[in-house]
Each structure stands twice: as C-alpha cells, then as structure tokens.
Motif scaffolding. Sequence first.
Motif, PDB file in Angstrom:
ATOM      1  N   VAL A 114       0.842  -1.200   0.000  1.00  0.00           N
ATOM      2  CA  VAL A 114       0.000   0.000   0.000  1.00  0.00           C
ATOM      3  C   VAL A 114       0.876   1.249   0.000  1.00  0.00           C
ATOM      4  N   SER A 115       1.958   1.208   0.756  1.00  0.00           N
ATOM      5  CA  SER A 115       2.869   2.356   0.811  1.00  0.00           C
ATOM      6  C   SER A 115       3.468   2.639  -0.558  1.00  0.00           C
ATOM      7  N   ILE A 116       3.997   1.623  -1.204  1.00  0.00           N
ATOM      8  CA  ILE A 116       4.604   1.803  -2.532  1.00  0.00           C
ATOM      9  C   ILE A 116       3.565   2.299  -3.535  1.00  0.00           C
ATOM     10  N   THR A 117       2.390   1.686  -3.514  1.00  0.00           N
ATOM     11  CA  THR A 117       1.320   2.086  -4.423  1.00  0.00           C
ATOM     12  C   THR A 117       0.898   3.530  -4.177  1.00  0.00           C
ATOM     13  N   SER A 118       0.784   3.905  -2.908  1.00  0.00           N
ATOM     14  CA  SER A 118       0.390   5.278  -2.569  1.00  0.00           C
ATOM     15  C   SER A 118       1.431   6.289  -3.021  1.00  0.00           C
ATOM     16  N   PHE A 119       2.696   5.951  -2.829  1.00  0.00           N
ATOM     17  CA  PHE A 119       3.753   6.856  -3.291  1.00  0.00           C
ATOM     18  C   PHE A 119       3.748   6.987  -4.812  1.00  0.00           C
ATOM     19  N   LEU A 120       3.460   5.894  -5.517  1.00  0.00           N
ATOM     20  CA  LEU A 120       3.360   5.975  -6.980  1.00  0.00           C
ATOM     21  C   LEU A 120       2.191   6.862  -7.405  1.00  0.00           C
ATOM     22  N   ILE A 121       1.063   6.712  -6.741  1.00  0.00           N
ATOM     23  CA  ILE A 121      -0.100   7.560  -7.039  1.00  0.00           C
ATOM     24  C   ILE A 121       0.234   9.023  -6.751  1.00  0.00           C
ATOM     25  N   ALA A 122       0.878   9.270  -5.613  1.00  0.00           N
ATOM     26  CA  ALA A 122       1.253  10.643  -5.253  1.00  0.00           C
ATOM     27  C   ALA A 122       2.219  11.222  -6.286  1.00  0.00           C
ATOM     28  N   TYR A 123       3.173  10.422  -6.721  1.00  0.00           N
ATOM     29  CA  TYR A 123       4.165  10.889  -7.705  1.00  0.00           C
ATOM     30  C   TYR A 123       3.496  11.247  -9.034  1.00  0.00           C
ATOM     31  N   VAL A 124       2.666  10.354  -9.530  1.00  0.00           N
ATOM     32  CA  VAL A 124       2.005  10.594 -10.817  1.00  0.00           C
ATOM     33  C   VAL A 124       1.039  11.775 -10.706  1.00  0.00           C
ATOM     34  N   SER A 125       0.280  11.813  -9.622  1.00  0.00           N
ATOM     35  CA  SER A 125      -0.683  12.904  -9.475  1.00  0.00           C
ATOM     36  C   SER A 125       0.012  14.245  -9.236  1.00  0.00           C
ATOM     37  N   TRP A 126       1.218  14.222  -8.674  1.00  0.00           N
ATOM     38  CA  TRP A 126       1.990  15.456  -8.518  1.00  0.00           C
ATOM     39  C   TRP A 126       2.310  16.059  -9.888  1.00  0.00           C
ATOM     40  N   GLY A 127       2.710  15.204 -10.821  1.00  0.00           N
ATOM     41  CA  GLY A 127       2.982  15.686 -12.178  1.00  0.00           C
ATOM     42  C   GLY A 127       1.736  16.269 -12.828  1.00  0.00           C
ATOM     43  N   VAL A 128       0.610  15.613 -12.644  1.00  0.00           N
ATOM     44  CA  VAL A 128      -0.652  16.117 -13.195  1.00  0.00           C
ATOM     45  C   VAL A 128      -1.021  17.441 -12.530  1.00  0.00           C
ATOM     46  N   ALA A 129      -0.824  17.519 -11.214  1.00  0.00           N
ATOM     47  CA  ALA A 129      -1.147  18.748 -10.484  1.00  0.00           C
ATOM     48  C   ALA A 129      -0.286  19.912 -10.962  1.00  0.00           C
ATOM     49  N   LEU A 130       1.002  19.662 -11.170  1.00  0.00           N
ATOM     50  CA  LEU A 130       1.889  20.724 -11.658  1.00  0.00           C
ATOM     51  C   LEU A 130       1.498  21.172 -13.064  1.00  0.00           C
ATOM     52  N   LYS A 131       1.113  20.210 -13.901  1.00  0.00           N
ATOM     53  CA  LYS A 131       0.675  20.541 -15.259  1.00  0.00           C
ATOM     54  C   LYS A 131      -0.593  21.409 -15.210  1.00  0.00           C
ATOM     55  N   ASN A 132      -1.521  21.042 -14.327  1.00  0.00           N
ATOM     56  CA  ASN A 132      -2.755  21.819 -14.202  1.00  0.00           C
ATOM     57  C   ASN A 132      -2.505  23.189 -13.572  1.00  0.00           C
ATOM     58  N   LEU A 133      -1.530  23.267 -12.684  1.00  0.00           N
ATOM     59  CA  LEU A 133      -1.153  24.564 -12.113  1.00  0.00           C
ATOM     60  C   LEU A 133      -0.581  25.466 -13.205  1.00  0.00           C
ATOM     61  N   ALA A 134       0.291  24.909 -14.025  1.00  0.00           N
ATOM     62  CA  ALA A 134       0.918  25.702 -15.088  1.00  0.00           C
ATOM     63  C   ALA A 134      -0.115  26.228 -16.087  1.00  0.00           C
ATOM     64  N   SER A 135      -1.133  25.411 -16.355  1.00  0.00           N
ATOM     65  CA  SER A 135      -2.148  25.841 -17.320  1.00  0.00           C
ATOM     66  C   SER A 135      -3.332  26.538 -16.647  1.00  0.00           C
ATOM     67  N   LYS A 136      -3.259  26.667 -15.319  1.00  0.00           N
ATOM     68  CA  LYS A 136      -4.339  27.316 -14.551  1.00  0.00           C
ATOM     69  C   LYS A 136      -5.697  26.699 -14.898  1.00  0.00           C
TER      70      LYS A 136
END
Length: 173
Positions: free
Chosen positions: A99-121
């Motif tokens: 669960v820890s590894i899976t959660s960190f992978l989800i957090a990592y991938v979603s961080w990239g999506v969040a940064l992309k959405n931040l950049a495009s507002k």
Amino acid sequence: MKNIELLLRKINQLITLIGGAAIALMMVHITADIVARFFINKPLPGTITIVAHYYMIIAIFLPLAYTEQCKASISVELISGFFSARVNKFVDMFGCLFVSITSFLIAYVSWGVALKNLASKTSVMQGDYTIPTWPSYFILCFGAALLGVYCLVKFLLYLMKNEEETQMIEEQK
C-alpha cells in the motif's frame, strides 16, 4: 519510530476533521443551492463544480491514512482464517509495504498532473463563472502521500517488532 507514528496519528486526526468539515460544508452548500433555486429561482453559481472538485476530493482523499490507522479499510478475509497468526502478521506487514509503494506511486504521478494543471491554470466554466480547479489536484497528492508515509511507518514498526521478538527468543535460549 513510535514518536513518528504518534505524530502521524495526530496529523491523521486533524486531516480527518478537515474531511468531515468538507462534508458539512458540502451539505450546507447544496442545501443553500436548492433553497435558492426553488425560492428565489436563482441557483448558487458553481455549486456542481465546487462540490465535485473540492468538497468530494477533500472528503475522500484526505482521510485515507486515518482509515488505515483505524483498520477500517475494506479487507477480504476469505482465506486468512486458515493461516496462523504469524502468517497473518507477515501478510499484514507486506500489505503495508504494498500500500505504501502504491500510494507513493499515485502521489508521484498525481503530482505531475497537479503541476501541469497549475501551469495551465486549469478551470471550469459554469454559467458565467470561471472556477479554478487546479488546487484540487494537489489534495490527491497530499492524501496519497500521507497514506504512503503512514503505511511505511507501520511496515517499519512491524520490522522493528519482529527484530525485538527475535532478540527475546535468542536471549531465552
């Protein structure tokens, strides 16, 4: 390590209170929208977007670690009843690691999506209003990362407990 777990437990409780507050605010917001729609024929702008992109995300993803802490996650005990206590402990321990590894992978991938959405507002148009939705993507990252940290600490505590038990057995010999 126990101090870290205690700190995480307190953080989980605080974050869960925030999730509960989001549910309460969502109920008030939706009720106000319905009342405004039926009594003054003017719904509150952005209700659907705010509920879907903020309240629900906060209520679902922030309390994930607290759910694990309370052992309230969904579990299937179809065959675990046939295992010994030692085997069940081993399964729980590596379940925490998974669960820890899976959660960190989800957090990592979603961080990239969040940064992309931040950049495009990123935002949503609802009626005449533009509602920014990019902040809600960071909530998922935070909730998944908190779950990953909690499960990793739980896994490490399992390991430390096993080492203590092994030392006690060796000392008894």
